[in-house]
Design an enzyme around this catalytic site. Structure first.
Site, PDB file in Angstrom:
ATOM      1  CG  ASP A  13      -1.764  -1.240   1.349  1.00 48.06           C
ATOM      2  OD1 ASP A  13      -2.355  -1.659   0.341  1.00 48.06           O
ATOM      3  OD2 ASP A  13      -1.785  -1.826   2.455  1.00 48.06           O
ATOM      4  CD  GLU A  14       4.817  -0.475   0.130  1.00 50.98           C
ATOM      5  OE1 GLU A  14       5.358  -1.297   0.887  1.00 50.98           O
ATOM      6  OE2 GLU A  14       4.220  -0.789  -0.930  1.00 50.98           O
ATOM      7  N   GLY A  15       1.805   2.943  -2.636  1.00 52.17           N
ATOM      8  CA  GLY A  15       1.561   3.811  -3.790  1.00 52.17           C
ATOM      9  C   GLY A  15       2.282   3.344  -5.034  1.00 52.17           C
ATOM     10  CE  LYS A  16       3.380  -2.655  -4.450  1.00 55.75           C
ATOM     11  NZ  LYS A  16       2.984  -2.311  -3.069  1.00 55.75           N
ATOM     12  N   GLY A  17       1.140   1.755  -7.620  1.00 54.80           N
ATOM     13  CA  GLY A  17       0.401   1.900  -8.865  1.00 54.80           C
ATOM     14  C   GLY A  17       0.757   3.158  -9.614  1.00 54.80           C
ATOM     15  CE  LYS A  18       2.427  10.254  -8.624  1.00 49.72           C
ATOM     16  NZ  LYS A  18       2.436  11.430  -7.725  1.00 49.72           N
ATOM     17  N   GLY A  40      -4.069  -4.457  -4.665  1.00 52.25           N
ATOM     18  CA  GLY A  40      -4.451  -3.632  -5.800  1.00 52.25           C
ATOM     19  C   GLY A  40      -3.649  -2.365  -5.932  1.00 52.25           C
ATOM     20  CG  HIS A  41      -0.930  -1.466  -8.177  1.00 51.81           C
ATOM     21  ND1 HIS A  41      -0.393  -1.551  -6.913  1.00 51.81           N
ATOM     22  CD2 HIS A  41      -0.200  -2.304  -8.952  1.00 51.81           C
ATOM     23  CE1 HIS A  41       0.629  -2.408  -6.940  1.00 51.81           C
ATOM     24  NE2 HIS A  41       0.747  -2.876  -8.158  1.00 51.81           N
ATOM     25  CD  GLN A 226       0.674  -9.185  -2.177  1.00 51.53           C
ATOM     26  OE1 GLN A 226       1.609  -9.579  -2.858  1.00 51.53           O
ATOM     27  NE2 GLN A 226      -0.541  -9.634  -2.366  1.00 51.53           N
ATOM     28  CB  VAL A 302      -8.200  -5.683  -3.240  1.00 56.55           C
ATOM     29  CG1 VAL A 302      -9.000  -6.977  -3.333  1.00 56.55           C
ATOM     30  CG2 VAL A 302      -7.264  -5.566  -4.439  1.00 56.55           C
ATOM     31  CB  SER A 415       4.724  10.384  -5.118  1.00 60.94           C
ATOM     32  OG  SER A 415       3.339  10.533  -5.318  1.00 60.94           O
TER      33      SER A 415
END
Length: 432
Positions: A13-18, A40-41, A226, A302, A415
């Protein structure tokens, strides 16, 4: 040409998606190499939010090729549902843009059901792990037990019945012992046949595709799910996920040699969160924790579960830097700390009266460690939306620099909001 692995350096939940989306503009290929649809991202592009759980983040970018590697456990029904959600937002992901490794193990209904059965039983006994009940762990168990149904099996319906029988011999014995009805052979066959036509066109030799891209000098981005502290070997066991979440898995989980992995980017939140059960030395079950959770909108992509929040833990991230060989970090959510008079940083632990500089592997010791804090001055000016160092308050810059010193890794990206363009680039991981 440098290829980049993106991993979480905390509990996820560190913000990998962005960050993955931001890097995907520089990449030719984006690869998922472990986990399943249990993490999820969230991507925010031109004001549109995309929530992905199984698909690589690169799928929302035109002209990028995406791969799901053999290290992933793959739920075909979740895959179809995710394709449909993206299509509703105008993003069509066909086999021309995405391939799935033929040797990827499938998550089936029997895995989801077993996951839920175990969690319910654990809740009653006080030993709950806090899984997402999506069948991830049981699917990995079947993979290691050499009884998994793999993606390639959907191509051969003649041999599939025998493999289903072998799988159900194990699962039905478990279900009988737990007091549940057996699953009929026909039920599982129908489940697989219902998705085969959709899935089969995506199935391919991912290792070969990657090798071809590598030989052509393409830029490859490996996307982890994760975080390091949820790794099955190096995390806060047993409160972990069922896969290896560390950088070394990028090679094994996709079928590429470790020498082809260049830059390791550790995504690091400016404070610390975790979802589910397990130790959390810097957790703030108070007004500060509530402030961080509300300001950072800390709810699982998620599951929607509320995340536990606490101060930045430099001990954990320093350990993650060592385990992953992290080259640089992407520091996220700095703006969440705006306005605080003072900020605390965990710089060490005390265990049974002795100071230590690592997280012990023992579950009991992890539960007993106490955080040793250092207090630094906060800042009143905003960092939200900053895109250059000059846009940051001086005290925020000091905070970032101090984190670099404590964890032994430089900041490569910073970020300052969920928007992809609100990013300060220090070092491009895709350097030539």
């Amino acid at each position: 040409m440098t290829n980049v692995v993106v991993i979480g350096s905390q509990w996820g939940d560190e913000g990998k998606g962005k960050i993955v989306d931001w890097l995907s503009e520089r990449a030719d290929v984006v690869v998922r190499f472990q986990g399943g649809h249990n993490a999820g991202h969230t991507l925010v592009i031109d004001g549109v939010s995309y929530k992905l759980s199984l698909l690589p983040s690169g799928v929302v970018r035109e002209g990028k090729f995406s791969l799901i590697g053999n290290g992933v456990v793959f739920d075909p029904h979740a895959f179809v549902a995710e394709l449909e959600r993206l299509a509703e937002k105008g993003v069509t992901v066909g086999p021309d843009r995405l391939r799935i490794a033929e040797n990827t193990a499938l998550i089936l209904s029997v895995h989801r059901e077993l996951d839920g059965i175990r969690e319910d039983a654990a809740s009653n006994s006080g030993t709950k792990i806090g899984t997402t009940r999506r069948g991830i762990g049981p699917a990995y168990e079947d993979k290691v037990g050499r009884r998994a149904i793999r993606a390639m099996d959907l191509k051969n319906m003649e041999t599939l019945p025998a493999k289903v029988d072998r799988l159900l011999t194990h699962h039905n014995a478990l279900r009988r012992g737990l007091g549940y009805e057996e699953v009929a052979h026909e039920t599982l066959m129908d489940e697989l046949q219902s998705v085969a036509e959709t899935i089969v066109p995506y199935i391919d030799r991912v290792w070969k595709i990657l090798d071809d891209y590598r030989r052509r000098g393409a830029r490859i981005l490996f996307e982890g799910a994760q975080g390091t502290l949820l790794d099955i070997d190096h995390g806060t066991y047993p409160f972990v996920t069922s896969s290896n979440t560390t950088a070394g898995q990028a090679a094994t989980g996709s079928g590429i040699g470790p020498g082809s992995v260049g830059y390791v980017l550790g995504i690091t939140k400016a404070y610390t969160t975790r979802v589910g059960e397990g130790p959390f030395p810097t957790e703030q079950d108070n007004d500060i924790g509530q402030f961080l959770g509300e300001r950072g909108y800390e709810f699982g992509t998620v599951t929607g579960r509320k995340r536990r929040c606490g101060w930045f833990d430099a001990v954990l991230v320093r350990q993650a830097v060592a385990i992953n060989g992290i080259t640089g970090i992407a520091l996220t959510k700095l703006d969440v700390l705006d306005g605080l008079d003072e900020i605390r940083i965990c710089v060490g632990y005390k265990l049974d009266g002795e100071e230590i500089d690592y997280l012990p592997a023992s579950q009991g010791a992890q539960a007993r460690v106490e955080a040793i804090y250092e207090t630094v001055e906060g800042w009143k000016a905003t960092t939200a939306g900053a895109r250059t160092w000059n846009d940051l308050p001086a005290q925020a810059v000091k905070y970032v620099r101090h984190i670099e010193e404590l964890i032994g890794a430089p900041v490569a990206l910073l970020s300052t909001s969920p928007e992809r363009d609100d990013t300060i680039l220090v070092t491009d991981p895709f350097h030539d």
